[in-house]
Design a protein around this motif. Structure first.
Motif, PDB file in Angstrom:
ATOM      1  N   LYS A   1       0.844  -1.194   0.000  1.00 46.60           N
ATOM      2  CA  LYS A   1       0.000   0.000   0.000  1.00 46.60           C
ATOM      3  C   LYS A   1       0.882   1.249   0.000  1.00 46.60           C
ATOM      4  N   ALA A   2       0.228   2.407  -0.096  1.00 47.47           N
ATOM      5  CA  ALA A   2       0.968   3.678  -0.145  1.00 47.47           C
ATOM      6  C   ALA A   2       1.796   3.890   1.116  1.00 47.47           C
ATOM      7  N   GLU A   3       1.313   3.377   2.256  1.00 50.12           N
ATOM      8  CA  GLU A   3       2.012   3.580   3.529  1.00 50.12           C
ATOM      9  C   GLU A   3       3.195   2.634   3.707  1.00 50.12           C
ATOM     10  N   GLY A   4       3.331   1.673   2.810  1.00 48.89           N
ATOM     11  CA  GLY A   4       4.352   0.654   2.977  1.00 48.89           C
ATOM     12  C   GLY A   4       5.756   1.209   3.078  1.00 48.89           C
ATOM     13  N   HIS A   5       6.098   2.185   2.237  1.00 46.41           N
ATOM     14  CA  HIS A   5       7.467   2.711   2.258  1.00 46.41           C
ATOM     15  C   HIS A   5       7.754   3.488   3.535  1.00 46.41           C
ATOM     16  N   VAL A   6       6.710   4.141   4.085  1.00 45.37           N
ATOM     17  CA  VAL A   6       6.874   4.880   5.342  1.00 45.37           C
ATOM     18  C   VAL A   6       7.140   3.909   6.485  1.00 45.37           C
ATOM     19  N   ILE A   7       6.349   2.852   6.545  1.00 42.30           N
ATOM     20  CA  ILE A   7       6.519   1.839   7.594  1.00 42.30           C
ATOM     21  C   ILE A   7       7.875   1.163   7.460  1.00 42.30           C
ATOM     22  N   ARG A   8       8.265   0.884   6.215  1.00 43.06           N
ATOM     23  CA  ARG A   8       9.554   0.207   5.986  1.00 43.06           C
ATOM     24  C   ARG A   8      10.729   1.072   6.453  1.00 43.06           C
ATOM     25  N   HIS A   9      10.638   2.377   6.212  1.00 42.31           N
ATOM     26  CA  HIS A   9      11.707   3.280   6.649  1.00 42.31           C
ATOM     27  C   HIS A   9      11.829   3.275   8.171  1.00 42.31           C
ATOM     28  N   MET A  10      10.686   3.312   8.872  1.00 40.32           N
ATOM     29  CA  MET A  10      10.722   3.300  10.335  1.00 40.32           C
ATOM     30  C   MET A  10      11.292   1.983  10.849  1.00 40.32           C
ATOM     31  N   MET A  11      10.932   0.882  10.189  1.00 40.28           N
ATOM     32  CA  MET A  11      11.444  -0.410  10.628  1.00 40.28           C
ATOM     33  C   MET A  11      12.963  -0.487  10.436  1.00 40.28           C
ATOM     34  N   GLU A  12      13.467   0.098   9.358  1.00 39.77           N
ATOM     35  CA  GLU A  12      14.913   0.087   9.125  1.00 39.77           C
ATOM     36  C   GLU A  12      15.662   0.816  10.238  1.00 39.77           C
ATOM     37  N   GLN A  13      15.091   1.901  10.743  1.00 44.48           N
ATOM     38  CA  GLN A  13      15.711   2.600  11.871  1.00 44.48           C
ATOM     39  C   GLN A  13      15.655   1.750  13.134  1.00 44.48           C
ATOM     40  N   GLU A  14      14.534   1.041  13.333  1.00 43.23           N
ATOM     41  CA  GLU A  14      14.425   0.169  14.504  1.00 43.23           C
ATOM     42  C   GLU A  14      15.449  -0.953  14.436  1.00 43.23           C
ATOM     43  N   LEU A  15      15.753  -1.418  13.241  1.00 48.76           N
ATOM     44  CA  LEU A  15      16.765  -2.465  13.087  1.00 48.76           C
ATOM     45  C   LEU A  15      18.143  -1.972  13.524  1.00 48.76           C
ATOM     46  N   VAL A  16      18.452  -0.721  13.213  1.00 51.48           N
ATOM     47  CA  VAL A  16      19.724  -0.136  13.654  1.00 51.48           C
ATOM     48  C   VAL A  16      19.765  -0.084  15.181  1.00 51.48           C
ATOM     49  N   HIS A  17      18.664   0.327  15.797  1.00 50.18           N
ATOM     50  CA  HIS A  17      18.590   0.375  17.260  1.00 50.18           C
ATOM     51  C   HIS A  17      18.788  -1.029  17.837  1.00 50.18           C
ATOM     52  N   LEU A  18      18.083  -1.989  17.247  1.00 56.31           N
ATOM     53  CA  LEU A  18      18.159  -3.368  17.740  1.00 56.31           C
ATOM     54  C   LEU A  18      19.580  -3.908  17.652  1.00 56.31           C
ATOM     55  N   GLN A  19      20.242  -3.678  16.544  1.00 51.52           N
ATOM     56  CA  GLN A  19      21.622  -4.157  16.374  1.00 51.52           C
ATOM     57  C   GLN A  19      22.562  -3.518  17.391  1.00 51.52           C
ATOM     58  N   ALA A  20      22.320  -2.246  17.702  1.00 49.29           N
ATOM     59  CA  ALA A  20      23.163  -1.572  18.697  1.00 49.29           C
ATOM     60  C   ALA A  20      23.005  -2.227  20.069  1.00 49.29           C
ATOM     61  N   PHE A  21      21.772  -2.568  20.446  1.00 50.29           N
ATOM     62  CA  PHE A  21      21.565  -3.198  21.753  1.00 50.29           C
ATOM     63  C   PHE A  21      22.029  -4.651  21.754  1.00 50.29           C
ATOM     64  N   GLU A  22      21.966  -5.310  20.620  1.00 47.06           N
ATOM     65  CA  GLU A  22      22.521  -6.663  20.539  1.00 47.06           C
ATOM     66  C   GLU A  22      24.032  -6.629  20.795  1.00 47.06           C
ATOM     67  N   LYS A  23      24.694  -5.626  20.241  1.00 46.71           N
ATOM     68  CA  LYS A  23      26.131  -5.465  20.468  1.00 46.71           C
ATOM     69  C   LYS A  23      26.421  -5.153  21.925  1.00 46.71           C
ATOM     70  N   LEU A  24      25.605  -4.280  22.517  1.00 48.49           N
ATOM     71  CA  LEU A  24      25.794  -3.927  23.925  1.00 48.49           C
ATOM     72  C   LEU A  24      25.570  -5.126  24.841  1.00 48.49           C
ATOM     73  N   MET A  25      24.644  -6.003  24.483  1.00 47.93           N
ATOM     74  CA  MET A  25      24.398  -7.186  25.306  1.00 47.93           C
ATOM     75  C   MET A  25      25.647  -8.040  25.412  1.00 47.93           C
ATOM     76  N   VAL A  26      26.365  -8.161  24.307  1.00 50.23           N
ATOM     77  CA  VAL A  26      27.597  -8.944  24.306  1.00 50.23           C
ATOM     78  C   VAL A  26      28.685  -8.213  25.095  1.00 50.23           C
ATOM     79  N   GLU A  27      28.841  -6.912  24.822  1.00 53.38           N
ATOM     80  CA  GLU A  27      29.905  -6.138  25.467  1.00 53.38           C
ATOM     81  C   GLU A  27      29.714  -6.039  26.973  1.00 53.38           C
TER      82      GLU A  27
END
Length: 204
Positions: free
Chosen positions: A68-94
């Motif tokens: 749908k038209a909103e798909g690209h907006v939702i996808r962009h927000m999810m991509e930012q959440e993935l960056v956040h998630l990866q940062a906390f995954e790294k912190l969990m190990v460190e």
């Protein structure tokens, strides 16, 4: 004969136990207080769970609205959440923090919430984003206040992510979140669920 050294002490105090040392208030701990290490463990655990849950919400929404038209907006927000998630995954190990034991619940519940609100329509999906991000904004503010100046690198990371979560909230509002059917009730229910999820993820 009475010891002369004792005569300067009132009779009713000579056999009394010595007064206990007074512990400064700053040195005392109360039941439920966390050590600095426990606090960091809790912060990383709950933030990791929250970012994973956000990713799953957006995945659920994309399963319904991806074309749908909103798909690209939702996808962009999810991509930012993935960056956040990866940062906390790294912190969990460190920092050797443990993940939430309720991870299977966040996996299923996040996707279900995203898909359910998307099935109600694009505006309801945006209402979900606004409600969740308002709770996350509040949550991250509390964390940075608690950390103070003790963990500048972690605080800066949380503040950076908080700013992006606020952008997601604003995006949801700009795409008609408040026009969703039953917005006040829907928003309140999602916020209550999000706060409960935060409370559980901090502890379990």
């Amino acid at each position: 004969m009475e010891n002369i050294a004792d005569m300067s002490i009132p009779v009713d105090q000579r056999d009394a136990a010595p007064a206990p040392a007074v512990t400064p208030a700053a040195a005392r701990s109360l039941p439920g207080d966390l050590t600095p290490a426990q606090l960091i463990d809790r912060i990383i655990r709950v933030d990791h769970a929250g970012e994973y849950g956000a990713k799953r919400i957006y995945e659920g929404q994309l399963a319904v609205l991806g074309n749908k038209a909103e798909g690209h907006v939702i996808r962009h927000m999810m991509e930012q959440e993935l960056v956040h998630l990866q940062a906390f995954e790294k912190l969990m190990v460190e920092r050797r923090a443990r993940p939430s034991l309720l991870f299977p619940i966040w996996h299923v519940a996040g996707f279900a919430l995203g898909a359910a609100t998307a099935l109600m329509g694009p505006k309801a999906a945006m209402a979900c984003t606004v409600a969740v991000e308002e709770v996350i904004d509040e949550h991250y503010r509390q964390q940075t206040a608690t950390l103070g100046s003790s963990e500048p690198a972690l605080t800066d990371k949380i503040e950076t992510f908080r700013a992006e979560e606020v952008q997601h909230r604003d995006t949801g509002l700009a795409h008609g979140a408040e026009q969703a059917p039953g917005y006040p009730v829907l928003s309140s229910a999602i916020k209550a669920g999000s706060r409960l999820a935060i409370w559980l993820a901090e502890r379990i």
